[in-house]
Each structure stands twice: as C-alpha cells, then as structure tokens.
Design a protein around this motif. Structure first.
Motif, PDB file in Angstrom:
ATOM      1  N   GLU A  29      37.920  -0.193 -27.455  1.00  0.00           N
ATOM      2  CA  GLU A  29      38.554   0.395 -28.632  1.00  0.00           C
ATOM      3  C   GLU A  29      38.044   1.820 -28.858  1.00  0.00           C
ATOM      4  OE1 GLU A  29      38.151  -2.016 -32.118  1.00  0.00           O
ATOM      5  OE2 GLU A  29      39.358  -0.627 -33.322  1.00  0.00           O
ATOM      6  N   GLU A  30      36.735   1.987 -28.642  1.00  0.00           N
ATOM      7  CA  GLU A  30      36.143   3.308 -28.839  1.00  0.00           C
ATOM      8  C   GLU A  30      36.715   4.312 -27.842  1.00  0.00           C
ATOM      9  OE1 GLU A  30      31.903   3.381 -28.331  1.00  0.00           O
ATOM     10  OE2 GLU A  30      31.654   5.003 -29.775  1.00  0.00           O
ATOM     11  N   LEU A  31      36.804   3.870 -26.575  1.00  0.00           N
ATOM     12  CA  LEU A  31      37.331   4.755 -25.538  1.00  0.00           C
ATOM     13  C   LEU A  31      38.814   5.035 -25.773  1.00  0.00           C
ATOM     14  CD1 LEU A  31      35.509   3.194 -22.475  1.00  0.00           C
ATOM     15  CD2 LEU A  31      35.201   5.507 -23.302  1.00  0.00           C
ATOM     16  N   ALA A  46      40.314   5.184 -28.696  1.00  0.00           N
ATOM     17  CA  ALA A  46      40.401   6.158 -29.789  1.00  0.00           C
ATOM     18  C   ALA A  46      40.202   7.560 -29.221  1.00  0.00           C
ATOM     19  CB  ALA A  46      39.353   5.851 -30.850  1.00  0.00           C
ATOM     20  N   HIS A  47      39.245   7.679 -28.303  1.00  0.00           N
ATOM     21  CA  HIS A  47      38.974   8.966 -27.668  1.00  0.00           C
ATOM     22  C   HIS A  47      40.209   9.438 -26.893  1.00  0.00           C
ATOM     23  CE1 HIS A  47      36.099  11.837 -25.638  1.00  0.00           C
ATOM     24  NE2 HIS A  47      37.187  11.950 -24.898  1.00  0.00           N
ATOM     25  N   ASP A  97      33.930  -1.391 -27.004  1.00  0.00           N
ATOM     26  CA  ASP A  97      33.857  -0.189 -26.160  1.00  0.00           C
ATOM     27  C   ASP A  97      35.249   0.283 -25.797  1.00  0.00           C
ATOM     28  OD1 ASP A  97      31.196  -0.643 -26.239  1.00  0.00           O
ATOM     29  OD2 ASP A  97      31.066  -1.501 -24.227  1.00  0.00           O
TER      30      ASP A  97
END
Lengths: 112, 461
Positions: B33-35, B37-38, B31
């Motif tokens: 990492e996903e945030l 990237a955003h 999560d």
C-alpha cells in the motif's frame, strides 16, 4: 554525476533523518526533497527508500502513522523521534569530521 | 499515435503491478500500500508535467526499481518474513477470525473426545494393561479415526446421507474385530488377531480419505490432496510425538525429584491420551498450514530417492558379485514388503509434489531407476521364497505378506512402464499420477479382506 552505490547508501540515513527534522513527511515527498536538495545529483531508486525508513523505524529513530492525505488517499507519514534527533546530531558530527578531513587535503591533492 | 489506445487503462496497470508485488514474500500488505501510494504520487506528478498516462506509469515503475532488487532490500530489512509463520490468528485477507476460532474449538473438542475414548474401556474393566493388549491393538484405530473423520465431515460440510455410510463402516469394523472368536494363546494375540490389528487402520484410512475429500473421491485432485495430507500428517505426528516424549520425561523426572513415582500417569494417561489426541491436532495443523508452509514429505522424498537407489544398486551388485543367495528367514518376506512400501511411498509423494506439465528431468530418471532396482530385488526375493513356500506352508502371515508383495509389485511394475513412456515422450505424467491415485483403494480393499476374511479362513489362529 554518478555518486556510486556506497556513497548513496551511506548518505541515506543522515539525509532522511535531516529531512524529517524539518517536519513529518512521507516517502514520495522525501524523495522529492532529496532531489531538490541535491539539485538532482543524488538519484535514488525510489523503492529503496522504504526499506531504509523501515530500518530507521525498527531502531526507533522514526515513528510512523497511517493517515488520509488531503486527496483522501491513505499515506504512511514518518516523523523523527527523540532518539532520531540525537542520532541526527551524531550523524552530523561524523559527516563534519569526514568533510573537514577531506577539505584539509583537497587543496593539496587536486590543486585544480 | 495509436499506441495509447492499445494500453490498458491506468487503474488496470496499477492493479497488475500490485498483484506482482503481492507475490513477493518479503513485501507484505502495508508495504504494498505504501509503495502504491508512492507510485500514484509519482504518476500524478508526471501526468501534470505533460506525460501520457501509460508513459507516466512506465517511468514511475522504473523509478521504483526492479521488483527483484526491491524485494531483496525488503528481505534484508525484514528477514523474519521469509520464515513463514503458522498463523493461529490469521491476518487480513485470510479466513475471518471467528471461523478460525470455531474450527480450533471443534478440533480441541474432538481431540479431547479421542483422548477420553481410549479411557472408556477402562471403566468397564478393560484396564490399559498388558493382559488387555490384544483388545487395544485391535481397536486402536477405532479410538481415533472416527474423530478424524468427524472433523472432516464437519469441515467439508458433508450431508448426513453421505457420512452415515462412513459411520456404518466404523460400526461394522468395530463389530467384526470384537466378535471374532480369536484363539487365546498364552503369548499375546493370535496371528490372525495381529493381522487384524495391523490391517484395520489401512482399511479405515480409506474412510478417512473419503471424508477428507468431502465424499467426492473421484472428482478433481481430491485423492492426491489426501495423499499429500497423509504424508504431512505423518511428519507432524512424529514431531508432536517427539515433543510428547520430552513432556513425559520431564513429568517423570520432576515427580521423581519429590520422591513420587509418576510412571503410571505417563503410562495410563499421558501417552495413550496424547497419542490419540495428537492425530486430531496433527490433522488440524496440516489443514491450517497447507497454504502457509512448504510440504515436507516431498522434500524428504527428494532427499531419500537417490540414497535408496544407491543402496538398492549396491545391494544388487554385491549379490551378483558374491553370488550369495537370499537367506530365507521367517521375516524376509515382510522385510521385502516394507522395502516396496518405502519405494511406493517415494514414488507417490514425489508424484504428489510434481508439476504434471513439466518435462522429464533427471529426478524422473532417478525415480525410474529406483523402481526398476526395487523390482529386480523383489523379484529375486520372490523367486527364492516361491521355491520354498511349500516347505513353510501357508500360514496367515505368509499369505498376507505374499498378497501385499504382489499388490505392491503390480503397482511398481506399471509405474515403471508409465515412467518409461513418460521419459521417452510417449505419455503424460498425469497418467502416472492417475495410476497412483486410482490404486489407493486397492490397498484399503486388500486390508479389509485381511481383516474380514483371514480370521475365519485360518480358524482364528
């Protein structure tokens, strides 16, 4: 115009499903697309999109995959599943009922 | 515009933000990492639109939403993450899987060794039956504690020249308790033999402790960590024992159903071997989970400190009101010893979980009240006993119980003094912690004295 928390939350699912129906995408691009589509009226707190995506994934409506983007950074891409497509169709019917119902009364209720 | 120079570079800011996010339990590695990237996409877009790096970062972070709200949303979607799982196969940044597997194998081997050890005397005619009860009582800790010690010697990579002394201690203990010519009564073990059986585990506990801290008894917070370990081990052991009870009941019940008696399996194998192996498994569990799950012993301490305080105060008030004297029965001294043990335990485990830098709070006052009321109760009891001790005579049990009472009394009296100083702002909590940990060897030393000196002193009765 402030749409209110409940309306934003309620519209999140159909909106995300519909955007993914255009093709697979990732969080930031989805947020950008929402901004374009609503002409800036729908303001999401960006981070809140991710719990929504995770919920849709848990229900099997979307599937995700980690891939490297063209810039070399890893991104989590989401795409619509078959169940997601069915759910999108159902959502669309629900919202059309709400929309049609409201339309029939708007003229009389606020004749401006 | 000098502001830009004052701000740390973008990568550093993102790193800090990531570290904050990692601390949220509901948001896991992927999560984050996903945030991230955003966040990077957003920052990139804002910089392209003409913003400075730090401005872009601030706006991007704000658009993501407050960390509290975010982690609340994640928690709602991933509620299972709030239940920390004891990981048997650790993920990502924890220890590499092979190391964990090796540790599991070592633990299983030692547990099996302890389970086998208790059956070995049976091969030499010392069956696990009532008539050999005294032998097994004397040696109970020797069947299991050497293996717990071996586990920590292995885990802390102690050098042979260090751990050889621990081995010597075990051998010496085995020689002492098995060569003393205890008087053979018709009814079970003699008094000094029972005292040996009771005190040997306490004395050998220090040996385990030395292995636990890897031989560095006086360094850092090692001793307090051993205290935490012992509390958790006790709780895990009780839980495993409960499970073992269910297993035993089912074993007996199922064989009963096909008309076979399985009691002997339970009595000769399941219970003794399980009781030994469970100590090793429990030790390993406590080690494996220490960073994963909240410690339970301090939670129980918090729960029971107020309750024990209330009981003691009510007892004192009732005694003062009704003027009933303490009825000096045979076991009254032991009862008050146990009371002090419980109070020392409450103080010790509360101290083990307290942030030493935190200012005094209501719970600290409660602890002082608990100690003082226990001291008053014990003093009253001691006076009552002292006035009649000559009447009873000095049996080994009474001397041992009296000695323990004094040791615990000294500990609590000084603890009360340190607590009072701390509450009045004249001392640090660290002094109390240091006192408690420094006192640990006293218990072990006294127990060792009881094991080694009491039998010859009292002619092995």
């Amino acid at each position: 115009m402030d749409l209110g928390k409940d309306l934003v939350a309620a519209s999140a699912t159909p909106l995300v499903l519909a955007i993914l129906a255009e093709g697979e995408s990732y969080g930031y691009a989805i947020i950008k697309r929402v901004g374009e589509l609503s002409k800036g009226h729908l303001q999401w707190t960006d981070g809140m999109l991710y719990p929504v995506l995770h919920r849709l994934e848990r229900h099997g409506l979307v599937a995700s995959q980690w891939r490297s983007s063209e810039t070399g950074r890893r991104r989590k891409y989401y795409r619509l599943t078959k169940e997601g497509r069915t759910e999108l169709e159902a959502e669309r019917k629900r919202w059309q009922i709400v929309d049609a119902t409201l339309n029939r009364i708007w003229m009389r209720a606020c004749p401006a | 515009m000098s502001a830009a120079a004052d701000h740390p570079p973008l990568e550093e800011q993102i790193g800090q933000w990531r570290a904050y996010l990692r601390r949220r339990r509901a948001i896991t590695g992927p999560d984050v990492e996903e945030l991230e990237a955003h966040l990077r996409d957003q920052v990139g877009a804002l910089i392209q639109a003409g913003l400075a790096e730090d401005e872009a970062f601030l706006i991007a972070v704000k658009r993501l939403g407050s960390l509290d709200a975010l982690s609340r949303e994640f928690a709602r979607e991933h509620s299972e993450r709030l239940w920390k799982q004891l990981v048997m196969a650790p993920d990502g940044d924890a220890a590499p899987a092979t190391a964990t597997r090796i540790e599991t194998l070592v633990m299983l081997a030692l547990a099996a060794a302890a389970a086998v050890a208790i059956k070995i005397p049976g091969l030499f005619g010392l069956e696990l039956v009532d008539r050999n009860g005294p032998f097994y009582a004397r040696n109970a800790s020797l069947f299991v504690l050497p293996f717990v010690t071996a586990y920590f010697v292995w885990k802390r990579r102690m050098a042979p020249r260090h751990w050889v002394w621990l081995a010597v201690a075990f051998v010496a203990a085995a020689v002492v308790v098995n060569t003393f010519p205890f008087a053979r009564g018709t009814t079970g073990p003699s008094h000094t033999e029972a005292l040996c059986a009771l005190h040997l585990p306490i004395a050998l506990g220090l040996v385990v402790g030395i292995a636990y801290v890897g031989g560095r008894w006086f360094e850092g917070g090692g001793r307090m960590n051993f205290v935490r370990f012992s509390g958790e081990l006790f709780i895990y052991y009780v839980l495993i024992a409960l499970g073992g009870g269910v297993l035993t009941a089912f074993t007996i019940m199922m064989f009963e159903a096909i008309g076979m008696k399985a009691e002997w399996i339970a009595q000769q194998w399941l219970i003794p071997c399980g009781a030994m192996g469970a100590v090793i498994v429990g030790s390993w569990l406590v080690e494996a989970k220490q960073s994963v799950i909240e410690n339970m012993a301090p939670v129980l301490t918090r729960l029971f400190t107020p309750l024990f305080t209330i009981v003691l105060l009510v007892f004192l008030a009732t005694m003062a009101w009704t003027r009933r004297p303490i009825d000096i029965q045979r076991n009254v001294l032991i009862a008050f010893d146990l009371l002090l043990v419980v109070v020392v335990g409450l103080v010790l485990y509360a101290a083990s979980a307290r942030d030493p830098e935190a200012p005094p709070n209501l719970f600290d006052r409660l602890q002082l009240l608990l100690i003082v009321s226990a001291l008053v109760v014990d003093t009253v009891a001691l006076f009552a006993i002292a006035s009649r001790i000559s009447e009873f005579g000095f049996t080994p049990n009474r001397v041992a119980a009296l000695g323990e009472n004094l040791i615990l009394l000294v500990n609590l009296a000084w603890s009360a003094w340190l607590y009072a100083a701390f509450l009045r702002g004249r001392g640090a909590f660290r002094a109390l912690e240091a006192w408690q940990t420094a006192y640990l060897p006293v218990y072990a030393t006294w127990a060792a004295l009881v094991v080694v000196l009491f039998p010859p002193l009292f002619r092995y009765v």
